[in-house]
Design an enzyme around this catalytic site. Structure first.
Site, short mmCIF file in Angstrom:
data_model
loop_
_atom_site.label_atom_id
_atom_site.label_comp_id
_atom_site.label_asym_id
_atom_site.label_seq_id
_atom_site.Cartn_x
_atom_site.Cartn_y
_atom_site.Cartn_z
N HIS A 84 -6.08 3.43 21.52
CA HIS A 84 -5.19 4.08 21.98
C HIS A 84 -5.08 4.78 24.13
O HIS A 84 -4.88 4.98 24.52
CB HIS A 84 -5.32 5.31 21.69
CG HIS A 84 -4.86 5.64 19.94
ND1 HIS A 84 -3.90 4.74 19.90
CD2 HIS A 84 -5.65 6.29 18.87
CE1 HIS A 84 -4.14 4.96 17.86
NE2 HIS A 84 -4.95 5.65 18.04
N LYS A 130 -2.26 -0.65 13.77
CA LYS A 130 -3.92 -0.56 13.79
C LYS A 130 -5.02 -0.33 13.15
O LYS A 130 -4.78 0.28 12.06
CB LYS A 130 -4.40 0.32 15.86
CG LYS A 130 -3.70 1.57 15.02
CD LYS A 130 -4.39 2.34 15.75
CE LYS A 130 -6.22 2.15 15.70
NZ LYS A 130 -6.47 3.81 14.94
N ASP A 186 -12.07 2.58 16.97
CA ASP A 186 -11.00 3.52 16.67
C ASP A 186 -9.91 4.04 16.97
O ASP A 186 -8.83 4.02 17.25
CB ASP A 186 -11.85 4.61 15.32
CG ASP A 186 -9.91 5.18 14.18
OD1 ASP A 186 -9.39 4.38 14.28
OD2 ASP A 186 -10.86 6.68 14.73
N GLY A 244 0.74 -0.79 -0.28
CA GLY A 244 0.27 0.17 0.15
C GLY A 244 0.72 1.52 -0.05
O GLY A 244 0.22 2.16 0.68
N LYS A 254 4.49 8.76 21.38
CA LYS A 254 4.22 9.62 21.55
C LYS A 254 4.84 10.01 22.62
O LYS A 254 5.13 9.08 23.83
CB LYS A 254 2.91 10.02 22.07
CG LYS A 254 2.18 9.92 20.58
CD LYS A 254 0.74 11.13 20.84
CE LYS A 254 -0.18 10.33 20.19
NZ LYS A 254 0.11 11.40 18.72
N GLY A 271 -0.51 4.48 -1.66
CA GLY A 271 -1.24 4.49 -1.05
C GLY A 271 -1.71 6.22 -0.16
O GLY A 271 -0.74 7.17 0.06
N ARG A 285 -1.39 -1.30 -6.25
CA ARG A 285 -2.70 -1.44 -7.72
C ARG A 285 -2.33 -0.30 -8.04
O ARG A 285 -2.82 -0.56 -9.44
CB ARG A 285 -4.07 -1.84 -7.18
CG ARG A 285 -4.08 -3.66 -6.03
CD ARG A 285 -5.56 -3.27 -5.35
NE ARG A 285 -5.44 -2.27 -4.24
CZ ARG A 285 -6.20 -2.76 -3.17
NH1 ARG A 285 -7.76 -3.52 -2.94
NH2 ARG A 285 -6.43 -2.11 -2.51
N LEU A 311 -2.11 7.26 2.95
CA LEU A 311 -0.93 7.57 4.26
C LEU A 311 -0.28 7.19 4.07
O LEU A 311 0.72 8.21 4.51
CB LEU A 311 -2.38 5.94 5.07
CG LEU A 311 -1.08 6.27 6.59
CD1 LEU A 311 -1.49 6.68 7.64
CD2 LEU A 311 -1.03 4.54 7.37
N GLU A 348 -10.19 14.96 19.04
CA GLU A 348 -10.02 15.75 18.07
C GLU A 348 -11.14 16.91 17.93
O GLU A 348 -12.32 16.58 18.01
CB GLU A 348 -9.40 14.93 17.36
CG GLU A 348 -8.55 13.58 17.57
CD GLU A 348 -8.69 12.60 16.07
OE1 GLU A 348 -8.44 12.80 15.40
OE2 GLU A 348 -9.41 11.63 16.26
C1 BG6 Z 1 -5.84 7.04 14.99
C2 BG6 Z 1 -7.28 6.96 14.41
O1 BG6 Z 1 -5.51 6.08 14.80
O2 BG6 Z 1 -5.99 7.78 15.35
C3 BG6 Z 1 -7.75 8.73 14.23
O3 BG6 Z 1 -7.44 6.00 13.73
C4 BG6 Z 1 -7.64 9.68 14.20
O4 BG6 Z 1 -9.30 8.48 13.50
C5 BG6 Z 1 -5.97 9.36 14.56
O5 BG6 Z 1 -7.68 10.42 14.31
C6 BG6 Z 1 -5.34 10.51 15.88
O6 BG6 Z 1 -4.14 10.51 15.47
P1 BG6 Z 1 -3.34 11.87 16.47
O7 BG6 Z 1 -1.86 11.19 16.55
O8 BG6 Z 1 -3.50 13.07 16.06
O9 BG6 Z 1 -4.16 12.18 17.57
#
Ligand code: BG6
Length: 486
Positions: free
Chosen positions: A238, A146, A233, A12, A180, A15, A46, A17, A214
């Site tokens: 996290h 993840k 998610d 990928g 982090k 892609g 792809r 990301l 967020e």
């Molecule tokens: C990702 C989630 O694991 O973490 C996202 O899939 C989220 O939805 C992101 O936006 C947040 O990461 P960070 O480092 O910006 O807090």
């Protein structure tokens, strides 16, 4: 520890990301001198691209993401990149990949990186295992992002599959929160300063809050989010990882396995919540249209590739307990949401109140003192306490004693992806998630997902607020309230 010569294969790799995050991160590591002389990076995907076209795409991303780069560094980095066009489900592509890898200069290690949607993991791992691609322990590693599975049974299936091709020490399950700096600082702060540890338990702590908030919505990830939602998610990974680091016992040393042994004990001590109990201790919500920093934003149902009647949660809050000697009876309030007023990930340890109330706090009601660990956006640790207000005879005033990462070190923390990729290259798995850890966190999470997925309606909260009213009830009915991120 220097990184040994490597070949990195990114599934990928062309892609979105990879282009926006992964390649700028790899380039940063390279231009800071952290890569060895010999390395090659091949992307498999792809898109019908040749090496030249692929390098131009990556050049574009790096120019956008790293405006201060040096041109000769970029040329040198790009010259080590290759692209191989192929389908994930077709064996012949993997054999071509094996031939390409053989043509690379001698590398002491080979890393596979799955930068693809979770739904493709099984196909790719099966194909790697069935192909002539190398998988031997000692030299080959695999990095998997993840979410690791969609639920407990999916995670188990995936673990069995990866284990059929790779040994546990070759597998690096990535949760970027663990990379982090401030997250790592939780352990340093706790175990290097004798002052806090004696009260870091049910005797000194009234409750703990962890918020992963967020201000952004789901952006262009509607398709992914509709299958995932906030519980899968963020909560399963996290949030539970942060909880494990805050609550774990001191490890005997900081060897990867010792730290992971302590984290797993916490996850296993989480008091299980059955499907019938979910509604009593958790709340979901979905953002409706609203405004953030004065700008109007659409509701979740109006986002691209989202069902206009979707009940997928973009907010989740839960009260959980850890049934351990240290934490018995201490509630942990966890929450996550998109489209909050600001971005903020924080851990709050609220201290118990003194046994007697000697001071007047009616003019300036004082919150209980607490420790605030700010993971982002600005890495900080605050001790929130009450002091005497000048002149007033008997009045308290809340203040913060603050450590700021930026002010102290004059720099921002290293981005987590860079740290984690370099750790994987060095073979250090401390900041990666182990098989039992993934399964324990899914086992705790599954009832929440099952219950909330079976509902056909969901409370809304306007974008730019801290979630639905129900989330406030969850904590306020116990005489506490959410402490909002700074
Ligand atoms: C990702 C989630 O694991 O973490 C996202 O899939 C989220 O939805 C992101 O936006 C947040 O990461 P960070 O480092 O910006 O807090």
């Amino acid at each position: 520890v220097p990184v040994s010569p490597f070949s990195l294969i990114i599934f990928g790799g062309a892609g979105d990301l990879s282009r926006r995050k992964l390649f700028p991160t790899l380039f940063n590591a390279f231009s800071s001198g952290e890569f060895p002389q010999t390395f090659s990076i091949a992307a498999y995907g792809r898109q019908e691209l040749d090496d030249g076209q692929f390098r131009s795409l990556v050049r574009q991303s790096i120019e956008e993401e790293c405006p201060d780069h040096r041109a000769d560094d970029l040329d040198s980095f790009l010259s080590r990149l290759y692209f191989l066009y192929g389908h994930f489900e077709k064996a012949e592509g993997y054999d071509r990949l094996a031939t390409l890898i053989e043509s690379f200069p001698d590398a002491e290690q080979l890393l596979y990186y799955l930068a693809v949607p979770e739904a493709s993991y099984e196909t790719i791992i099966n194909q790697i295992a069935a192909s002539s691609l190398p998988t031997e322990a000692g030299r080959v590693k695999i990095i998997i992002e993840k979410p690791f599975g969609k639920d407990l049974s999916g995670a188990r299936r995936l673990n069995i599959l990866v284990a059929s091709a790779f040994r546990e020490e070759q597998i690096f399950r990535m949760d970027h929160y663990l990379g982090k700096e401030t997250v790592q600082n939780i352990s340093f702060f706790r175990f290097a300063n004798g002052i806090f540890e004696p009260i870091w338990n049910r005797n000194g702590i009234d409750s703990v809050q962890i918020t992963v908030g967020e201000d952004i919505g789901i952006g262009h990830r509607g398709g992914f989010y509709e299958r995932t939602g906030a519980i899968r998610d963020i909560f399963q990974n996290h949030l539970l990882q942060l909880l494990a680091l805050v609550a774990m016992e001191p490890p005997t040393d900081f060897h990867a396995e010792r730290v992971r042994d302590e984290k797993i004990k916490v996850l296993r001590s989480l008091r299980p919540v059955s499907v019938d109990e979910v509604a009593d201790c958790s709340v979901v919500g979905q953002y409706a249209a609203g405004s953030i920093a004065g700008k109007k934003v659409p509701g979740y149902r109006e986002e691209d590739r989202v069902d206009s009647a979707s009940v997928v949660p973009t907010f989740f809050a839960a009260k959980v307990y850890i049934d351990s000697w240290r934490w018995a009876g201490v509630p942990f309030y966890l929450r996550t949401g998109k489209r909050f007023p600001v971005k903020g990930t924080e851990i709050i340890l609220q201290f118990k109140q003194p046994p007697l109330k000697l001071f007047r706090d009616d003019c300036n009601p004082l919150e209980p003192s607490f420790l605030r660990i700010v993971i982002q956006p600005e890495e900080m640790i605050d001790l929130h306490i009450g002091v005497k207000y000048p002149e007033a005879a008997n009045m308290l005033y809340p203040v913060d004693l603050r450590f700021s990462y930026r002010e102290t070190f004059g720099t921002r923390a290293i981005p987590p992806y860079r740290r984690l990729i370099l750790d994987a290259m060095r073979g250090d798995a401390s900041l990666f998630v182990r098989q039992d850890d993934v399964e324990a966190s899914w086992s705790f999470t599954d009832p929440f997902v099952s219950y909330w997925e079976s509902r056909d309606s969901i409370p809304f909260y306007p974008a730019g607020t801290w979630g639905p009213g129900e989330a406030h009830d969850l904590i306020e009915r116990e005489g506490r309230h959410w402490i909002e991120p700074l």
